[in-house]
Design an enzyme around this catalytic site. Sequence first.
Site, PDB file in Angstrom:
ATOM      1  N   LYS A  92       0.839  -1.212   0.000  1.00 30.87           N
ATOM      2  CA  LYS A  92       0.000   0.000   0.000  1.00 30.87           C
ATOM      3  C   LYS A  92       0.876   1.264   0.000  1.00 30.87           C
ATOM      4  O   LYS A  92       0.786   2.124   0.876  1.00 30.87           O
ATOM      5  CB  LYS A  92      -0.989   0.011   1.160  1.00 30.87           C
ATOM      6  CG  LYS A  92      -1.999  -1.144   1.080  1.00 30.87           C
ATOM      7  CD  LYS A  92      -3.081  -1.044   2.133  1.00 30.87           C
ATOM      8  CE  LYS A  92      -4.084  -2.167   2.068  1.00 30.87           C
ATOM      9  NZ  LYS A  92      -3.579  -3.493   2.499  1.00 30.87           N
TER      10      LYS A  92
HETATM   11  O1  6AU Z   1      -9.415 -12.127   4.957  1.00 26.62           O
HETATM   12  P1  6AU Z   1      -8.792 -11.312   6.068  1.00 26.62           P
HETATM   13  O2  6AU Z   1      -9.716 -10.290   6.634  1.00 26.62           O
HETATM   14  O3  6AU Z   1      -8.149 -12.152   7.137  1.00 26.62           O
HETATM   15  O4  6AU Z   1      -7.551 -10.530   5.410  1.00 26.62           O
HETATM   16  C1  6AU Z   1      -7.734  -9.530   4.486  1.00 26.62           C
HETATM   17  C2  6AU Z   1      -6.434  -9.132   3.836  1.00 26.62           C
HETATM   18  C3  6AU Z   1      -5.459  -8.397   4.742  1.00 26.62           C
HETATM   19  C4  6AU Z   1      -5.602  -6.934   4.357  1.00 26.62           C
HETATM   20  O5  6AU Z   1      -4.378  -6.214   4.443  1.00 26.62           O
HETATM   21  C5  6AU Z   1      -6.074  -7.004   2.899  1.00 26.62           C
HETATM   22  O6  6AU Z   1      -6.722  -8.256   2.742  1.00 26.62           O
HETATM   23  N1  6AU Z   1      -6.999  -5.918   2.486  1.00 26.62           N
HETATM   24  C6  6AU Z   1      -6.703  -5.138   1.348  1.00 26.62           C
HETATM   25  C7  6AU Z   1      -5.709  -5.552   0.379  1.00 26.62           C
HETATM   26  C8  6AU Z   1      -5.134  -4.590  -0.545  1.00 26.62           C
HETATM   27  O7  6AU Z   1      -5.436  -6.671   0.171  1.00 26.62           O
HETATM   28  C9  6AU Z   1      -7.486  -4.026   1.039  1.00 26.62           C
HETATM   29  C10 6AU Z   1      -8.672  -3.796   1.767  1.00 26.62           C
HETATM   30  O8  6AU Z   1      -9.444  -2.891   1.470  1.00 26.62           O
HETATM   31  N2  6AU Z   1      -8.983  -4.644   2.784  1.00 26.62           N
HETATM   32  C11 6AU Z   1      -8.184  -5.695   3.154  1.00 26.62           C
HETATM   33  O9  6AU Z   1      -8.557  -6.446   4.052  1.00 26.62           O
HETATM   34  O10 6AU Z   1      -4.147  -8.865   4.439  1.00 26.62           O
END
Ligand code: 6AU
Length: 265
Positions: A92
């Site tokens: 990011k």
């Molecule tokens: O499925 P989770 O919630 O355990 O993990 C979600 C992953 C994390 C966050 O850094 C990433 O997705 N993420 C991102 C990105 C760019 O991947 C963007 C966003 O809006 N929300 C988000 O959760 O590693």
Amino acid sequence: MSADVWGARWSANGSLIARRWMEACTAKKSLVILAADRQDMAGLNQLLELVHEHVVALKTHVDLVKDWTPEAWGAFCAKAEGFGMLIFEDRKFADIGKISKQQMGGIYDIRSWADLVTSHLISGPDVVNGLQAGWEEVSREGGILLLAQMSSRGNLLNQDYSDEVVRIGKEQDGVFGFIGNGSEATNIAALRQRLGDEKMIWTPGINLQVGDGELGQRYGNPRDAVLAGADGIIVGSGIHGMNDPCHAARTYADASWQALLERNE
Ligand code: 6AU
């Protein structure tokens, strides 16, 4: 085979890295990007061994890893590549172009091992050139995913901002695609409509248990996301937080692949 399955996305998109992604998905019958949010090398390596058959890209947060060393990381990335995965550092980036270029180097030397990185466009379009210049310095090619939407509650990426990110990013060759909000299929559909056929949409905020997650995270269903126009689903705790990560990874792989077939029927 890839051309049939991916339809307009394949024919509109000749970029090497996009084709590589679509081919790799077709080979594994999966659109899953694993958010490998583990904090030590042993945990990361264990996860990789468990799920590699069903995961097409590995999304890392390199600065989470407490026992990080260049040697251990190099071996980990080589193993993931051997398993046919793309490596995607979710850094990011958000700074001006010149500094973003330098941040591709530094301690972690992201430019030398990441195929893809995330970036905000808050500082303006030159961040894309800065990141691409980082890869050029080590004679590698890579792609950028711009954050057009986020999955977290109350985020500040409003409609105007998101539209501008799409307007600027869709014209830039260095942009592989966009991050969309996987927790809300209507957001993804709107993003796809503004974007046209070429660029990728990858969506975090995906879990078979839809609804609110930890600390403002929100989740939507993998099938809905792909039907709405997502080309990759980013799954973290839905896989690594389960008792049987391999089984979970297969479930997300099947759901995403079947939805892609359905989308292009
Ligand atoms: O499925 P989770 O919630 O355990 O993990 C979600 C992953 C994390 C966050 O850094 C990433 O997705 N993420 C991102 C990105 C760019 O991947 C963007 C966003 O809006 N929300 C988000 O959760 O590693």
